[in-house]
Design a protein around this motif. Structure first.
Motif, PDB file in Angstrom:
ATOM      1  N   GLU A 146      -5.010   2.153  -9.022  1.00 54.22           N
ATOM      2  CA  GLU A 146      -4.322   0.956  -9.486  1.00 54.22           C
ATOM      3  C   GLU A 146      -5.220  -0.264  -9.623  1.00 54.22           C
ATOM      4  O   GLU A 146      -4.787  -1.270 -10.184  1.00 54.22           O
ATOM      5  CB  GLU A 146      -3.145   0.635  -8.566  1.00 54.22           C
ATOM      6  N   ILE A 150      -2.921  -0.238 -13.810  1.00 53.62           N
ATOM      7  CA  ILE A 150      -1.670  -0.907 -14.179  1.00 53.62           C
ATOM      8  C   ILE A 150      -1.682  -1.399 -15.622  1.00 53.62           C
ATOM      9  O   ILE A 150      -0.775  -1.069 -16.395  1.00 53.62           O
ATOM     10  CB  ILE A 150      -1.343  -2.011 -13.167  1.00 53.62           C
ATOM     11  N   THR A 190      -4.938   0.356   0.435  1.00 50.10           N
ATOM     12  CA  THR A 190      -4.297  -0.786  -0.201  1.00 50.10           C
ATOM     13  C   THR A 190      -5.269  -1.952  -0.203  1.00 50.10           C
ATOM     14  O   THR A 190      -5.822  -2.306   0.844  1.00 50.10           O
ATOM     15  CB  THR A 190      -3.005  -1.171   0.536  1.00 50.10           C
ATOM     16  N   PHE A 228       2.377  -6.610 -12.773  1.00 54.35           N
ATOM     17  CA  PHE A 228       1.721  -7.105 -11.560  1.00 54.35           C
ATOM     18  C   PHE A 228       2.684  -7.888 -10.675  1.00 54.35           C
ATOM     19  O   PHE A 228       2.507  -7.934  -9.451  1.00 54.35           O
ATOM     20  CB  PHE A 228       0.510  -7.963 -11.920  1.00 54.35           C
ATOM     21  N   GLU A 230       5.532  -7.009  -9.876  1.00 55.34           N
ATOM     22  CA  GLU A 230       6.178  -6.034  -8.999  1.00 55.34           C
ATOM     23  C   GLU A 230       5.348  -5.764  -7.750  1.00 55.34           C
ATOM     24  O   GLU A 230       5.870  -5.244  -6.759  1.00 55.34           O
ATOM     25  CB  GLU A 230       6.415  -4.731  -9.765  1.00 55.34           C
ATOM     26  N   ARG A 231       4.055  -6.110  -7.789  1.00 59.11           N
ATOM     27  CA  ARG A 231       3.158  -5.861  -6.654  1.00 59.11           C
ATOM     28  C   ARG A 231       2.706  -7.157  -5.987  1.00 59.11           C
ATOM     29  O   ARG A 231       1.810  -7.155  -5.160  1.00 59.11           O
ATOM     30  CB  ARG A 231       1.936  -5.054  -7.129  1.00 59.11           C
ATOM     31  N   GLU A 232       3.347  -8.236  -6.370  1.00 64.29           N
ATOM     32  CA  GLU A 232       2.971  -9.558  -5.849  1.00 64.29           C
ATOM     33  C   GLU A 232       3.634  -9.802  -4.496  1.00 64.29           C
ATOM     34  O   GLU A 232       4.820  -9.545  -4.304  1.00 64.29           O
ATOM     35  CB  GLU A 232       3.407 -10.635  -6.845  1.00 64.29           C
ATOM     36  N   ARG A 233       2.824 -10.292  -3.557  1.00 66.69           N
ATOM     37  CA  ARG A 233       3.302 -10.696  -2.237  1.00 66.69           C
ATOM     38  C   ARG A 233       2.946 -12.166  -2.039  1.00 66.69           C
ATOM     39  O   ARG A 233       2.182 -12.732  -2.824  1.00 66.69           O
ATOM     40  CB  ARG A 233       2.632  -9.854  -1.141  1.00 66.69           C
ATOM     41  N   VAL A 237      -1.701 -10.169  -4.843  1.00 65.26           N
ATOM     42  CA  VAL A 237      -1.293  -8.925  -5.510  1.00 65.26           C
ATOM     43  C   VAL A 237      -2.035  -7.771  -4.843  1.00 65.26           C
ATOM     44  O   VAL A 237      -3.275  -7.764  -4.786  1.00 65.26           O
ATOM     45  CB  VAL A 237      -1.623  -8.967  -7.017  1.00 65.26           C
ATOM     46  N   TRP A 238      -1.268  -6.807  -4.348  1.00 64.31           N
ATOM     47  CA  TRP A 238      -1.840  -5.682  -3.620  1.00 64.31           C
ATOM     48  C   TRP A 238      -1.582  -4.387  -4.384  1.00 64.31           C
ATOM     49  O   TRP A 238      -0.474  -4.144  -4.860  1.00 64.31           O
ATOM     50  CB  TRP A 238      -1.247  -5.596  -2.216  1.00 64.31           C
ATOM     51  N   VAL A 239      -2.614  -3.572  -4.518  1.00 59.12           N
ATOM     52  CA  VAL A 239      -2.526  -2.318  -5.258  1.00 59.12           C
ATOM     53  C   VAL A 239      -3.181  -1.210  -4.443  1.00 59.12           C
ATOM     54  O   VAL A 239      -3.873  -1.474  -3.458  1.00 59.12           O
ATOM     55  CB  VAL A 239      -3.215  -2.432  -6.635  1.00 59.12           C
ATOM     56  N   GLU A 240      -2.975   0.035  -4.874  1.00 59.84           N
ATOM     57  CA  GLU A 240      -3.572   1.169  -4.175  1.00 59.84           C
ATOM     58  C   GLU A 240      -4.856   1.594  -4.888  1.00 59.84           C
ATOM     59  O   GLU A 240      -4.824   1.999  -6.048  1.00 59.84           O
ATOM     60  CB  GLU A 240      -2.606   2.342  -4.109  1.00 59.84           C
TER      61      GLU A 240
END
Length: 252
Positions: A146, A150, A190, A228, A230-233, A237-240
């Motif tokens: 990722e 993405i 991650t 992105f 959807e992966r935002e904290r 942004v954290w991905v695998e």
């Protein structure tokens, strides 16, 4: 001269972009590097060669444990940064690891720096000539990793471009180069790709592959931004990230 295209690339636009995103790249690699350190198993007093050392972060880290450590890279802009952190046992040399005489080492390591050779078999034969055991990290296929996947998924891109993404190819290539006891282990961690979805989208659109797939940049940016988000904290942004940890011993 071998690797002319990569030498031109990393002394030009790719080198400049890497430096501009240095902190981002370091953050992505940070959770993966402990796997490299364990795989290398460097002991006090050993001589270490760091291939594709870039700005020298991993070279310096190995220098805290090893004896002499030499980082080699083809990119003068990256080495200019690396040389600022040279110490008594750490030094940096501009060299093409595929063709240059490298000397004798106990361990050869690389953090995502071996995927750019024009002739990988010739390059690893040259590295085997150092006599050192081998440990390196490389990326898995772009569509399962990722860090890159993405925007490619959103835009209908394909994977399978980089042969180092194939563990079977890696093993066969290293065996052909004269290594033995080749082991390829999958890693997943991650990682933080950027501050927020807009930041990471802008970074992704800097990729030539993404721009080529994009067509209408505005429409592509909106699609990538949504993915992105959807992966935002709150902290980014954290991905695998998906990588391979590769080890091998020099054959006789």
């Amino acid at each position: 001269m071998a690797n002319e295209g990569q030498i031109e690339r990393w002394n030009g636009e790719s080198g400049r972009r890497w430096l501009a995103e240095r902190e981002r790249h370091a953050g992505v690699r940070e959770p993966l590097l402990p796997h490299l350190y364990r795989a290398a198993g460097v002991r006090a007093g050993e001589r270490v060669l760091d291939v594709g050392c870039g700005c020298g972060d991993t070279t310096v880290a190995f220098g805290r444990v090893a004896g002499d450590v030499v980082g080699v890279d083809v990119s003068e802009p990256l080495l200019d940064v690396a040389r600022r952190v040279e110490t008594g046992n750490v030094r940096f040399v501009r060299a093409d690891a595929q063709t240059c005489a490298l000397g004798s080492f106990d361990v050869v390591v690389s953090s995502f720096g071996v995927m750019f050779f024009d002739d990988p078999v010739a390059a690893f034969r040259n590295l085997r000539g150092t006599g050192g055991r081998l440990a390196f990290l490389c990326w898995q296929d772009a569509l399962v990793n990722e860090v890159f996947a993405i925007p490619l998924r959103v835009l209908g891109g394909r994977g399978g471009v980089d042969p180092f993404a194939d563990p079977g190819w890696i093993e066969a290539m290293l065996l052909e180069a004269g290594y033995v006891d080749v082991r390829v282990a999958g890693l997943r961690e991650t990682v933080r790709l950027g501050a927020d979805a807009r930041d990471v989208t802008a970074y992704s659109l800097g990729s030539a592959q993404v721009r080529e797939l994009a067509g209408d940049l505005g429409q592509a940016a909106r699609k990538i931004l949504g993915a992105f988000r959807e992966r935002e904290r709150p902290d980014g942004v954290w991905v695998e990230a998906a990588a391979w940890s590769v080890t091998a011993a020099p054959g006789g």
